[in-house]
Design a protein around this motif. Structure first.
Motif, PDB file in Angstrom:
ATOM      1  N   GLY A  72       0.821  -1.214   0.000  1.00  0.00           N
ATOM      2  CA  GLY A  72       0.000   0.000   0.000  1.00  0.00           C
ATOM      3  C   GLY A  72       0.848   1.253   0.000  1.00  0.00           C
ATOM      4  N   MET A  73       1.935   1.236   0.794  1.00  0.00           N
ATOM      5  CA  MET A  73       2.812   2.394   0.875  1.00  0.00           C
ATOM      6  C   MET A  73       3.445   2.697  -0.479  1.00  0.00           C
ATOM      7  N   PHE A  74       3.927   1.667  -1.146  1.00  0.00           N
ATOM      8  CA  PHE A  74       4.551   1.893  -2.458  1.00  0.00           C
ATOM      9  C   PHE A  74       3.504   2.265  -3.505  1.00  0.00           C
ATOM     10  N   GLY A  75       2.288   1.760  -3.356  1.00  0.00           N
ATOM     11  CA  GLY A  75       1.220   2.153  -4.267  1.00  0.00           C
ATOM     12  C   GLY A  75       0.915   3.635  -4.161  1.00  0.00           C
ATOM     13  N   VAL A  76       0.840   4.141  -2.924  1.00  0.00           N
ATOM     14  CA  VAL A  76       0.599   5.569  -2.707  1.00  0.00           C
ATOM     15  C   VAL A  76       1.770   6.394  -3.239  1.00  0.00           C
ATOM     16  N   LEU A  77       2.994   5.911  -3.034  1.00  0.00           N
ATOM     17  CA  LEU A  77       4.171   6.625  -3.543  1.00  0.00           C
ATOM     18  C   LEU A  77       4.153   6.720  -5.075  1.00  0.00           C
ATOM     19  N   THR A 102      11.292   9.604  -6.361  1.00  0.00           N
ATOM     20  CA  THR A 102      10.242   9.808  -5.361  1.00  0.00           C
ATOM     21  C   THR A 102       9.918   8.508  -4.632  1.00  0.00           C
ATOM     22  N   ILE A 103       9.969   7.406  -5.346  1.00  0.00           N
ATOM     23  CA  ILE A 103       9.521   6.121  -4.799  1.00  0.00           C
ATOM     24  C   ILE A 103      10.632   5.337  -4.102  1.00  0.00           C
ATOM     25  N   PHE A 104      11.800   5.273  -4.732  1.00  0.00           N
ATOM     26  CA  PHE A 104      12.818   4.315  -4.297  1.00  0.00           C
ATOM     27  C   PHE A 104      13.930   4.992  -3.496  1.00  0.00           C
ATOM     28  N   ILE A 132      10.344  -6.550  -0.622  1.00  0.00           N
ATOM     29  CA  ILE A 132       9.640  -7.327  -1.649  1.00  0.00           C
ATOM     30  C   ILE A 132       8.988  -6.404  -2.680  1.00  0.00           C
ATOM     31  N   PRO A 133       8.073  -5.492  -2.279  1.00  0.00           N
ATOM     32  CA  PRO A 133       7.514  -4.573  -3.285  1.00  0.00           C
ATOM     33  C   PRO A 133       8.564  -3.638  -3.866  1.00  0.00           C
ATOM     34  N   PHE A 134       9.535  -3.220  -3.037  1.00  0.00           N
ATOM     35  CA  PHE A 134      10.592  -2.322  -3.514  1.00  0.00           C
ATOM     36  C   PHE A 134      11.298  -2.917  -4.724  1.00  0.00           C
ATOM     37  N   ASN A 135      11.767  -4.152  -4.578  1.00  0.00           N
ATOM     38  CA  ASN A 135      12.565  -4.757  -5.648  1.00  0.00           C
ATOM     39  C   ASN A 135      11.733  -5.189  -6.841  1.00  0.00           C
ATOM     40  N   ILE A 136      10.511  -5.661  -6.598  1.00  0.00           N
ATOM     41  CA  ILE A 136       9.645  -6.009  -7.729  1.00  0.00           C
ATOM     42  C   ILE A 136       9.316  -4.761  -8.543  1.00  0.00           C
ATOM     43  N   LEU A 137       8.982  -3.671  -7.862  1.00  0.00           N
ATOM     44  CA  LEU A 137       8.595  -2.444  -8.559  1.00  0.00           C
ATOM     45  C   LEU A 137       9.777  -1.760  -9.242  1.00  0.00           C
ATOM     46  N   ILE A 138      10.947  -1.803  -8.614  1.00  0.00           N
ATOM     47  CA  ILE A 138      12.086  -1.104  -9.223  1.00  0.00           C
ATOM     48  C   ILE A 138      12.522  -1.803 -10.506  1.00  0.00           C
ATOM     49  N   TYR A 139      12.292  -3.117 -10.577  1.00  0.00           N
ATOM     50  CA  TYR A 139      12.680  -3.861 -11.775  1.00  0.00           C
ATOM     51  C   TYR A 139      11.542  -3.965 -12.802  1.00  0.00           C
ATOM     52  N   THR A 140      10.386  -3.396 -12.513  1.00  0.00           N
ATOM     53  CA  THR A 140       9.284  -3.377 -13.480  1.00  0.00           C
ATOM     54  C   THR A 140       8.908  -1.931 -13.775  1.00  0.00           C
ATOM     55  N   TYR A 141       8.221  -1.311 -12.838  1.00  0.00           N
ATOM     56  CA  TYR A 141       7.831   0.093 -12.973  1.00  0.00           C
ATOM     57  C   TYR A 141       9.055   0.979 -13.195  1.00  0.00           C
ATOM     58  N   GLY A 142      10.105   0.774 -12.390  1.00  0.00           N
ATOM     59  CA  GLY A 142      11.296   1.618 -12.477  1.00  0.00           C
ATOM     60  C   GLY A 142      11.943   1.574 -13.844  1.00  0.00           C
TER      61      GLY A 142
END
Length: 308
Positions: A72-77, A102-104, A132-142
Motif C-alpha cells: 500500500g505504501m509503495f502504491g501511494v508513492l 520519489t519512490i525508491f 519485496i515490493p521495492f525490488n519487484i517495482l524497481i525492476y518493473t515500474y522503475g
C-alpha cells in the motif's frame, strides 16, 4: 550517531569514485559496465541475502498486515510520483527519473542499519518485508519509466533478473528453505558490492556536477523538501492512525525518510534515464538527510503526543 556514521561511509565511497575519475581509472564506458553489474548481479544478490539470513519470520495476521501495508505504501508513492514532476514543471525527459527518485529510497544501505540501532533486530524482520515490493517495482515500474515507456506489467517486462530474484527470495523466506553455508557466504560477499560500487559511480558523476550550483537549484531543493519532509511526515502521521505495532510504524518512518537510493542512478545509467539528474538527487538528498531524518523523527514524536 549511527545516521552520521552511515553518511560518512557513503561519502567516503563517493570520494573514492571521484579519485578514480581523476586518476583515469573510471570513464563513461567503465561506469556503464559497473552500473550493469550492480543492476544485474550485485543487487539481485542483495535481494537473496535479505531472505536467507533471517533466523525468524513474521507469521499469521502480522505478516498479512505488514505485507499489505508495504504494498500500500509503495502504491501511494507511485500515485505521488505521478504528480511530482508536474508540480516541479520538469522537462518530459526528466519525468521518469523524478518518479523513481520519489519512490525508491536508500532503504537497504542506510535504512537497515538505522532501524537495527533504533528499534533492534526484530524490526529488521518488518523492514525485510518492504524489500519485496521495492525490488519487484524497481525492476518493473522503475525500468519502464526510465525507458520513457508507460508503466505496464507485461510478462516480458516482468521476467528480468531482479523480479526473478524477488520471487525466489520470497519462496525461501516463506518456506525457510535451508541454504548451504557456502552459498550463503558467496551471496553475502557479492551483495556487499552493491553499496560501494553504486556510490563510487555516483562519486564519479560528482566530477561533472557543480555542487554550489546544485544547492542553488530551486527545483531540486523543492523536490528534496517533498521527498525528505512532506512525504514522511504526512505519510507516517496517517499510518499512526492505524494503531499498528510501534516497531512497524518506526520502520515505516525510516522507509519514507531515507534519501534517494543509489539504484536510481544505476537504473538511469543502464536504461537511458537522466543519469546526471539521478546522481544529483542522490547527492543532495543524502547530504540533507543528516538534518531532515532527525527533524522528521522529532516532528512525528510531537504529532504522536497530540494523538494520545
Amino acid at each position: 550517531m549511527i545516521l552520521l556514521k552511515q553518511m560518512i561511509v557513503l561519502f567516503i565511497m563517493m570520494l573514492v569514485g571521484v579519485y578514480c575519475r581523476k586518476k583515469g581509472i573510471f570513464n563513461d564506458e567503465a561506469n556503464k559496465r559497473i552500473s550493469s553489474l550492480v543492476v544485474n548481479v550485485a543487487n539481485p544478490a542483495l535481494i537473496f541475502s535479505s531472505s536467507i539470513n533471517q533466523e525468524a519470520v513474521i507469521e499469521g495476521m502480522e505478516f498479512v498486515k505488514t505485507f499489505v501495508l508495504a504494498w500500500g505504501m509503495f502504491g501511494v508513492l507511485m500515485v505521488i510520483a505521478f504528480f511530482v514532476p508536474r508540480i516541479l514543471r520538469a522537462d518530459i525527459s526528466e519525468y521518469g527519473t523524478y518518479k523513481t527518485m520519489t519512490i525508491f529510497s536508500n532503504i537497504g544501505f542506510m535504512g537497515f542499519p538505522v532501524i537495527d540501532v533504533l528499534y533492534g533486530s526484530e524490526a529488521l524482520l518488518y523492514a525485510t518485508m518492504f524489500l519485496i515490493p521495492f525490488n519487484i517495482l524497481i525492476y518493473t515500474y522503475g525500468i519502464s519509466v526510465m525507458k520513457g515507456e508507460k508503466a505496464g506489467f507485461k510478462l516480458r517486462k516482468i521476467l528480468n533478473v531482479g523480479v526473478i530474484s524477488c520471487a525466489v527470495a520470497l519462496v525461501i523466506y516463506l518456506t525457510g528453505l535451508p541454504i548451504p553455508v557456502v552459498v550463503e557466504q558467496a551471496v553475502d560477499s557479492i551483495s556487499g558490492l552493491t553499496a560501494p560500487l553504486s556510490m563510487m559511480v555516483i562519486g564519479d558523476s560528482l566530477t561533472k556536477i557543480d555542487l554550489k550550483k546544485l544547492f542553488c537549484n530551486v527545483k531540486m531543493l523543492v523536490f528534496s523538501a517533498i521527498k525528505l519532509l512532506l512525504i514522511p511526515i504526512v505519510g507516517v502521521s496517517l499510518i499512526m492512525l492505524m494503531d499498528l505495532n510501534p516497531l512497524l510504524t518506526g520502520v515505516c518512518m525510516i522507509m519514507l525518510a531515507t534519501p534517494v537510493g543509489s539504484m536510481n542512478a544505476m537504473l538511469a545509467q543502464e536504461y537511458g534515464g537522466d543519469y546526471e539528474l539521478a546522481s544529483q538527487g542522490v547527492t543532495i538528498t543524502t547530504l540533507l538527510a543528516v538534518v531532515t531524518m532527525p527533524l522528521v523523527s522529532m516532528i512525528l514524536e510531537i504529532v504522536q503526543g497530540y494523538m494520545l
